[in-house]
Design a protein around this motif. Structure first.
Motif, PDB file in Angstrom:
ATOM      1  N   ILE A   9       0.934  -1.472   0.065  1.00 50.40           N
ATOM      2  CA  ILE A   9       0.070   0.090  -0.048  1.00 50.40           C
ATOM      3  C   ILE A   9       0.956   1.253  -0.009  1.00 50.40           C
ATOM      4  N   THR A  10       0.583   2.243  -0.968  1.00 49.04           N
ATOM      5  CA  THR A  10       1.337   3.526  -0.757  1.00 49.04           C
ATOM      6  C   THR A  10       0.415   4.363   0.010  1.00 49.04           C
ATOM      7  N   PRO A  11       0.637   4.574   1.300  1.00 49.27           N
ATOM      8  CA  PRO A  11      -0.070   5.237   2.237  1.00 49.27           C
ATOM      9  C   PRO A  11      -0.349   6.770   1.713  1.00 49.27           C
ATOM     10  N   VAL A  12      -1.540   7.350   1.971  1.00 45.35           N
ATOM     11  CA  VAL A  12      -2.035   8.667   1.426  1.00 45.35           C
ATOM     12  C   VAL A  12      -2.461   9.615   2.652  1.00 45.35           C
ATOM     13  N   ASP A  13      -2.508  10.626   2.674  1.00 41.62           N
ATOM     14  CA  ASP A  13      -2.790  11.564   3.752  1.00 41.62           C
ATOM     15  C   ASP A  13      -4.196  11.079   4.276  1.00 41.62           C
ATOM     16  N   ALA A  14      -4.225  11.398   5.395  1.00 37.11           N
ATOM     17  CA  ALA A  14      -5.843  10.761   5.837  1.00 37.11           C
ATOM     18  C   ALA A  14      -6.826  11.852   5.425  1.00 37.11           C
ATOM     19  N   ALA A  15      -6.347  13.033   5.147  1.00 39.47           N
ATOM     20  CA  ALA A  15      -7.409  13.996   4.638  1.00 39.47           C
ATOM     21  C   ALA A  15      -7.850  13.884   2.870  1.00 39.47           C
ATOM     22  N   ASP A  16      -7.023  13.036   2.448  1.00 40.22           N
ATOM     23  CA  ASP A  16      -7.527  12.560   1.012  1.00 40.22           C
ATOM     24  C   ASP A  16      -9.123  12.300   0.848  1.00 40.22           C
ATOM     25  N   THR A  17      -9.575  12.841  -0.341  1.00 40.09           N
ATOM     26  CA  THR A  17     -11.124  12.891  -0.467  1.00 40.09           C
ATOM     27  C   THR A  17     -11.437  11.866  -1.353  1.00 40.09           C
ATOM     28  N   ARG A  18     -10.408  11.358  -2.064  1.00 35.79           N
ATOM     29  CA  ARG A  18     -10.922  10.469  -3.194  1.00 35.79           C
ATOM     30  C   ARG A  18     -11.670   9.232  -2.724  1.00 35.79           C
ATOM     31  N   LYS A  19     -12.476   8.541  -3.491  1.00 32.86           N
ATOM     32  CA  LYS A  19     -13.428   7.574  -3.349  1.00 32.86           C
ATOM     33  C   LYS A  19     -12.988   6.392  -3.308  1.00 32.86           C
ATOM     34  N   ASP A  20     -11.869   5.839  -4.249  1.00 33.70           N
ATOM     35  CA  ASP A  20     -11.308   4.732  -5.038  1.00 33.70           C
ATOM     36  C   ASP A  20      -9.904   4.765  -4.791  1.00 33.70           C
ATOM     37  N   PHE A  21      -9.334   3.922  -3.856  1.00 35.55           N
ATOM     38  CA  PHE A  21      -7.873   3.945  -3.651  1.00 35.55           C
ATOM     39  C   PHE A  21      -7.138   2.675  -4.182  1.00 35.55           C
TER      40      PHE A  21
END
Length: 293
Positions: A9-21
């Motif tokens: 997993i490439t961690p993303v910022d907790a505030a990321d608003t995308r729906k699909d990871f």
């Protein structure tokens, strides 16, 4: 059907608003090297993890586990995990073992020295067969954890409430229990209070009341224990968090170790003294814990 599965997993910022990871996941060959020699998870055990039980492709208690992963990350000063990213990773991993009992593990590490940070991955594999121990129970010994009841609040740098990758002490306790002729251990404080097992929460029964150690004692707040409490309350039983002494355990009407993969197992003896058990309730609890939640 995959028997083992790994997803980096490439961690993303907790505030990321995308729906699909899904574009942040990379499936890995489970037989191939994947971690750098500078990885802090292997060098120092510097990271946190969760183990999620999966029954016929359904991962149980996912929300409780990702929330506890975030709690452990806060205690360890790790970047906050994006919970929806981890939920989606769990769903991908659980779907790869659609039949039988399996375990999905979530690992969040501080990363690589002078390199990417943090690092994260999810694995899925078939669970061991725990049917016999669920039926027959376990004998436990009490082992000194080396600190008093107030250590967790007094010394937060001990990380007592976090599920860290540093499990050497837990595994050493299990080996010591077996050297003493038992199957498992229950940690106790220097001042005589019971905490938890190396890989499970403890629940004791007194009459129609079920009691577990309060998380403020510096233990993990068990996800399976929470589910068991919800079920017992629906049956009209009383549940409580309290301070339990070793004698409270030894004189209980019944006691269980509960965890996400092994589920509910009765304690049949404490330090060599037999303890009453309730096979019918144990079977009932395991039927519930194997149901989708």
């Amino acid at each position: 059907m995959a028997q083992r599965f790994a997803l980096m997993i490439t961690p993303v910022d907790a505030a990321d608003t995308r729906k699909d990871f899904s574009d942040t996941f990379v499936e890995m060959d489970v037989s191939a090297p994947a971690l750098s020699v500078g990885e802090f998870s292997t060098q120092r055990g510097d990271g946190v993890f969760e183990s999620i039980g999966v029954i016929d492709g359904h991962a149980n208690e996912v929300e409780a586990h990702v929330q506890r992963l975030a709690h452990s990350a806060r205690i360890c000063d790790l970047p906050a995990p994006h919970l929806e990213q981890w939920r989606q990773a769990v769903a991908v991993a659980a779907a790869r073992i659609p039949q039988g009992e399996a375990v999905v593990k979530l690992i969040l590490s501080r990363g690589v020295e002078h390199g990417p940070a943090p690092t994260a991955w999810v694995t899925a594999s078939p669970a061991p067969d725990f049917s016999a121990v669920r039926r027959e129970g376990v004998r436990v010994v009490t082992l000194d954890r080396g600190y008093d009841l107030g250590a967790g609040e007094r010394a937060p740098w001990l990380l007592l409430g976090a599920k860290t990758l540093s499990y050497a002490v837990n595994m050493a306790a299990l080996r010591e229990a077996r050297r003493r002729g038992a199957d498992d251990a229950v940690f106790v404080t220097r001042d005589g209070f019971v905490l938890e097992a190396p890989t499970a929460s403890l629940i004791v029964r007194r009459g129609d009341e079920f009691i577990t150690t309060a998380p403020s004692a510096g233990i993990l707040h068990g996800t399976t224990q929470l589910s068991v409490y919800e079920y017992l309350e629906s049956r009209g039983f009383r549940t409580e968090y309290a301070t339990l002494s070793v004698s409270d355990l030894a004189t209980a009407d019944a006691a269980w170790l509960v965890s996400s993969i092994r589920l509910a197992v009765a304690i049949t003896a404490v330090d060599g003294a037999l303890l009453a058990s309730d096979p019918a309730l144990t079977a009932e609890l395991n039927t519930f814990l194997r149901s989708p939640r």
